[in-house]
Design a protein around this motif. Sequence first.
Motif, mmCIF file in Angstrom:
data_model
loop_
_atom_site.group_PDB
_atom_site.id
_atom_site.type_symbol
_atom_site.label_atom_id
_atom_site.label_comp_id
_atom_site.label_asym_id
_atom_site.label_seq_id
_atom_site.Cartn_x
_atom_site.Cartn_y
_atom_site.Cartn_z
ATOM 1 N N THR A 444 -51.300 21.515 -5.621
ATOM 2 C CA THR A 444 -49.959 21.808 -6.132
ATOM 3 C C THR A 444 -49.550 20.752 -7.145
ATOM 4 O O THR A 444 -49.679 19.546 -6.900
ATOM 5 N N LEU A 445 -49.093 21.229 -8.301
ATOM 6 C CA LEU A 445 -48.577 20.355 -9.346
ATOM 7 C C LEU A 445 -47.055 20.474 -9.376
ATOM 8 O O LEU A 445 -46.509 21.574 -9.263
ATOM 9 N N THR A 446 -46.377 19.346 -9.527
ATOM 10 C CA THR A 446 -44.914 19.330 -9.583
ATOM 11 C C THR A 446 -44.471 18.588 -10.830
ATOM 12 O O THR A 446 -45.016 17.520 -11.152
ATOM 13 N N GLY A 447 -43.500 19.147 -11.536
ATOM 14 C CA GLY A 447 -42.939 18.475 -12.698
ATOM 15 C C GLY A 447 -41.460 18.762 -12.802
ATOM 16 O O GLY A 447 -40.987 19.837 -12.394
ATOM 17 N N GLY A 448 -40.710 17.798 -13.293
ATOM 18 C CA GLY A 448 -39.270 17.998 -13.421
ATOM 19 C C GLY A 448 -38.677 17.025 -14.410
ATOM 20 O O GLY A 448 -39.268 15.996 -14.745
ATOM 21 N N GLY A 449 -37.483 17.357 -14.898
ATOM 22 C CA GLY A 449 -36.792 16.489 -15.829
ATOM 23 C C GLY A 449 -35.289 16.672 -15.739
ATOM 24 O O GLY A 449 -34.793 17.671 -15.206
ATOM 25 N N ARG A 450 -34.580 15.702 -16.248
ATOM 26 C CA ARG A 450 -33.114 15.726 -16.239
ATOM 27 C C ARG A 450 -32.610 15.082 -17.522
ATOM 28 O O ARG A 450 -33.130 14.042 -17.949
ATOM 29 N N SER A 484 -46.017 15.051 -10.219
ATOM 30 C CA SER A 484 -46.843 14.700 -9.067
ATOM 31 C C SER A 484 -47.978 15.702 -8.904
ATOM 32 O O SER A 484 -47.894 16.852 -9.347
ATOM 33 N N VAL A 485 -49.024 15.243 -8.246
ATOM 34 C CA VAL A 485 -50.167 16.066 -7.871
ATOM 35 C C VAL A 485 -50.356 15.912 -6.366
ATOM 36 O O VAL A 485 -50.420 14.783 -5.849
ATOM 37 N N ARG A 486 -50.428 17.044 -5.665
ATOM 38 C CA ARG A 486 -50.634 17.019 -4.210
ATOM 39 C C ARG A 486 -51.821 17.900 -3.865
ATOM 40 O O ARG A 486 -51.939 19.019 -4.356
ATOM 41 N N TYR A 487 -52.708 17.374 -2.998
ATOM 42 C CA TYR A 487 -53.886 18.149 -2.611
ATOM 43 C C TYR A 487 -54.030 18.142 -1.089
ATOM 44 O O TYR A 487 -53.940 17.091 -0.443
ATOM 45 N N GLU A 488 -54.206 19.327 -0.505
ATOM 46 C CA GLU A 488 -54.438 19.469 0.934
ATOM 47 C C GLU A 488 -55.941 19.471 1.202
ATOM 48 O O GLU A 488 -56.639 20.415 0.851
#
Length: 764
Positions: A444-450, A484-488
Motif C-alpha cells: 500500500t502506497l500513501t500520499g497526502g498534502g496540505r 509512505s510505503v507499507r508492506y504486509e
Amino acid sequence: MLTYRTNVSSAAIAAILALGAPPALAQTAPDATPRADTATAPATPVDEVAVGDIIVTANKRAENIQSVPLAVSVIAPAQLAVAGVRNFADLGKIAPSLIVRPAEQPQNSNISLRGVGTLAFGIGVESSVAVLVDEVPVPLTARAFTDLPDIERIEVLRGPQSTLYGKSASAGLVNLITRDPTDTLHVRANAVVTTDQERGANVSVSGPLSPDVGYVFSAAYNFWDGNVHNVFNDKQVSGREAVNVRGKLRWKPTDDAAITLSLNYVNGNTDVGRPFIHVAPGARLRGVATLDPATVFPGVTISPDNQDISNNFDSRTKYQGGGGYLRGEFGVFGDMNLISISSYDRYHLDDYLDQDDTSSTTTFGNNNQIGSFDSEQFTQELRLQSPGDKPFRYTVGAYAATNAFSRAFVRGPNFSIANWDASSKSRQVAGFVQADWTVYPGLTLTGGGRVQNERVSYTFVDHAAGNAAFSGKAYDTAGTYRGSVRYEFTPTVSGFFTYSTGYKGQTYDLTTGFNQGRAQAGPIRPERSRDKELGLRTQFFGRRLTLNVTLFDTDYDNLQAQTIETINGTSNFRLTNVGGLNTKGIEFEGSATLASDFTLGASVTYLDAKYTSFAAAQCYPLQTPALGCTGTPMRQNLTGTRVPQAPEWKFNVNADYSPRLTDTLRGVAQVNWQYQSSLYYAARDPETFQPAFHIVNVGLGVRDEDRRWEIVGFVNNLFDQQYYSSLVNTSANFSPNGSPQIATQALLPRDFRRYGGVRLALNF
C-alpha cells in the motif's frame, strides 16, 4: 483552598451522587456511524482488547492500529486508573514519548513529544504538540489541563501530523476521544478517595431517547487538597478542584446520515506552591542584607524533600470555559461519506502569583503578579471520504478557523514593574488530501498534502511605558506533505517507511518587554520539521502477542522556543527562532495475553534529541564565562547540547491479573512501573537537573465476572521515590549585587509522596 470550593463542592458532589456516583472500567461500544470507515470509536471496548486489535482514527478514518503507517499509541481508561492518571498533566506517566511539564499556571505549561515542544508564555503562540477533543483542536494550552472524566480512549500521534491536522501539530498531537451515545441504556460511574485528601466522582449515562435519537451525559467532580503546606496561613496548596459537564445528542434520521451535537462546560481552580529546595546561606531577597532565608521563609526548612512554603499572597488560578461542536456524517454519491464538523469554544482564566515567593513584611515581600487569559475559537472542517474497503481510497477536505486571544498582565508594585494588555488574532484556511492505494495485495502506497494560508495580527499596549501602543499583521502560505510505503509480509507482520513534513505558523512575541524593536522585527518565523520513520508491526500466537517497533529521525528548522532575558534582576521570557534541532530514537510497544486472566503491556522510548544550531542561547542564572557564558551580550552556545525535557530512556510496564475467585467473582491484581532517566528542565543548568527515577503503583481488589462493578485498593509511588515535575532557578531574585547565590524552586508532582486510596466502579 479557595473561596470557590465552598461554592461548588457540596452542590457538585450532591449532583453527581444523585445521578448514581461510583466508576467505570469496561467500555461498551457506541453505535456505528453511517460508514464503517469514518472516524468512529472502536467496535470493541478499548479496555478489553489487545493493543493490536484496537481501532484508531489517526488518518481521520477508522483503521486497525496495526495497519496505520504511523507511530500511534492508544491509552484506555483502565490504564489511566492503574497509573494514577486523573489529570491531563499526568499523561506523560503512561505515554513514554510524551512529557508534560506543569507550571505555576496552566497556560505556561509545556507539552513535548520526542523532546520537542514549545515552552512559550505569549498569547497566540501555539504548541508544537496539538491537543484535540473528538477531532476538534483545543485553542489554548491551558484549556487541555483539566481532568479526564469521560474518556473512551486517548490517541497519541508522534511525529509531524501537519498534513491532516494543520499548523499546530509540527511535533505530534494528543487526541482525546470521549464516549458516544449507545443504543441501550448504560450507566458508568467512578469514585476515588485517597489518603492525601483527594476525592472525586464521575458518572456517564447513555442510551436512546427514541429509535433515532441517542444521548450521553457525563458529569465529574474532583478535589485534591495539594501536597505543599503554606506555613504563613496554615493552608495546603498545589491542589486543584474542577467540575466538568459534557453532553451529546446523536440523531440518525436514516441509515446514511447521523448528526451529533456535543456541549461541554468546565469550572475549576488551582492553587500554587513552589517550595525552595536549594538556597545558599548567603542568599538575600533583592540583595537586601537583612532579608536572609530565615527572615523571608520563616518556618521553612530548605531541603530536597521540602514541601513547605511561606507566601503572604495566595498564588492561584480560576478558570471556566465551554463550547461544543456539531458533527454531521452523510452518505453521498452512492458510497461516499461527507463529514462536517463545526465548533465553538470560549475560555477565561485568571492567574495570581506571589512573585517574590516569600512572606517578607517589607515592600520587597509584597510584589505580586495578576493576569487573565481569554480565548475564543471558531472552526469548520469538511471532508469527503471514499469507502475504506476499496484498493484506492482517499480523503479530501477543507478547514477554516478563527482564533482570538487576549492577555492582561500586571506585576509590581515595588520592582519588576509590568502593566500591559495584548491581543492576538489569527485566521486560517486550508485544503488537504490524502490517498491510499493498495497496488497489489500486501503493498500500500500513501500520499497526502496540505496547503494553508494564515493571517495573524496583534495589538500591545504598555501602560508602564506611557501607554505605548503597537500593532501589526502578517500573512503566510505554506504547504506540507506525507508519503509512505507499507508492506504486509504476512497477515500479522508488516513494515512501513514514512516521510512527512510539519509546519507551525508565524507568531508575535507578546510578553513583558515588548517594545518598538520587537515590533519592527516582525513575527517569529514559522517552524518546519522533516520526519523519517521506519516501523515494524507484528503479532504472533493467534494475536495474543503484539510487538511494534518504530525508528524515527526528525529535523526541525527555525524552532520556536522561549529564551530568558534578565533585566534588573528579573527574568523576562522572550520567544525566538533558535535555529535547528534533531531528534531521533526508537520506540517499542508491546502487549501479551499470557492467559485469559493475565495480561502484560510495555512501552519503551530511547531518545536522542539535540540542538543542531543554537549559537546564541540565553545563559542560565549563575552561569559564568568559565561555564560557557561569554560575549556581549552574554550568551552560551547550545549547539550539540541535549534538549531540555528529553530523557534518554523512558518506559512504562503494566501487568493485570484477574484470577477467578468464585463463579461470579474475580480478583484484581495490578502493577504499573514507570521509569525516566535524567534530564534538564533548562539546558545545562545544574539547578534544574532531575536525576533518573522510577515509580511503582500497585492495586488489589475484586470485581464482578461481567465487570458490572469493581473495587480496588491501591498504593501509588509504593517505594516513596521523590522527583520533581519542574525545577525553576530563581537565583536572580536572591543574589546581592556581585555575589551570585543559589535559589531553586520545585513544582511537586501528584505522587511526590506515597499515597493510597480506593477506586470504585459501576458499569451496567
